[in-house]
Design an enzyme around this catalytic site. Structure first.
Site, PDB file in Angstrom:
ATOM      1  N   ASP A  16       0.896  -1.103   0.000  1.00 57.64           N
ATOM      2  CA  ASP A  16       0.230   0.110   0.080  1.00 57.64           C
ATOM      3  C   ASP A  16       1.086   1.134   0.042  1.00 57.64           C
ATOM      4  O   ASP A  16       2.033   0.990   0.341  1.00 57.64           O
ATOM      5  CB  ASP A  16      -0.777  -0.204   1.234  1.00 57.64           C
ATOM      6  CG  ASP A  16      -1.631   1.150   1.566  1.00 57.64           C
ATOM      7  OD1 ASP A  16      -2.620   1.619   0.546  1.00 57.64           O
ATOM      8  OD2 ASP A  16      -1.694   1.643   2.462  1.00 57.64           O
ATOM      9  N   ASP A  18      -0.034   5.005   0.950  1.00 50.51           N
ATOM     10  CA  ASP A  18      -0.090   6.166   2.076  1.00 50.51           C
ATOM     11  C   ASP A  18      -0.244   5.395   3.418  1.00 50.51           C
ATOM     12  O   ASP A  18      -1.106   4.487   3.808  1.00 50.51           O
ATOM     13  CB  ASP A  18      -1.321   7.028   1.782  1.00 50.51           C
ATOM     14  CG  ASP A  18      -1.165   7.833   0.705  1.00 50.51           C
ATOM     15  OD1 ASP A  18      -0.240   8.432   0.534  1.00 50.51           O
ATOM     16  OD2 ASP A  18      -2.033   7.703  -0.270  1.00 50.51           O
TER      17      ASP A  18
END
Length: 196
Positions: A16, A18
């Protein structure tokens, strides 16, 4: 502190963005608050973190419903992105994850699987000097069913040419972990900023 990994011989790492690669969640929250505030909306911090991994469009749509508002989705999304871009100088890589990127770069392929737009992901990775480390970027525009659906992670594995069972996911949200598990992938949970 090196982030602990599950046992196994992994052939690809999927990240991922952020809150996982970049410590950008506080900046994203500030951008959300400022953008939504222009239309009378709010995004409490606990809800912001609980909804981590959701697309911008889904968030604005659901906030409209919850708060009885009619905020223009495209305008709010564009304004939030503009405000976030102004804060890029304040973000840095997440310790522990950065060490794994540096240790394994060139040995196995990496992909990003994010609920953020390609514009936002590219800007964040460029700001921390890591954009060139990833063979593939899977962003909100690239799939139709957001996390916790496994579609994004399965697409990432396919783009890297690696069986999902041989992928390790780095994730900071419950929705992302659920997506990794649904894809048949092992994962390493990245602690939230206040847990590091």
């Amino acid at each position: 502190m090196l982030l602990p990994l599950p046992d196994g011989d992994f052939k690809a790492y999927l990240f991922d963005c952020d809150g996982t690669i970049t410590d950008s969640m506080p900046a994203h929250h500030r951008a959300w608050l400022a953008a939504l505030g222009e239309w009378g909306g709010d995004f409490p911090e606990d809800l912001f973190y609980a909804w981590g991994g959701r697309t911008v469009v889904d968030v604005i749509t659901d906030l409209n419903t919850r708060q009885g508002l009619t905020m223009p989705v495209a305008e709010v999304a564009a304004r939030r992105e503009e405000l976030f871009q102004e804060m890029l100088g304040s973000i840095s890589p997440v310790p522990g994850v950065l060490e794994h990127i540096e240790a394994s770069y060139g040995r196995i392929p990496f992909a990003v699987v994010s609920g953020s737009t390609r514009e936002s992901v590219t800007a964040s990775l460029t700001a921390v000097g890591l954009l060139d480390r990833f063979e593939a970027l899977v962003c909100a525009e690239d799939y139709t069913r957001p996390k916790p659906d496994p579609e994004g992670y399965l697409l990432g594995a396919r783009l890297l040419g690696v069986d999902p069972r041989d992928c390790l996911v780095f994730e900071d949200t419950d929705l992302g972990v659920a997506a990794a598990e649904a894809a048949g992938m092992r994962y390493s949970r990245v602690p939230a900023p206040w847990e590091r």
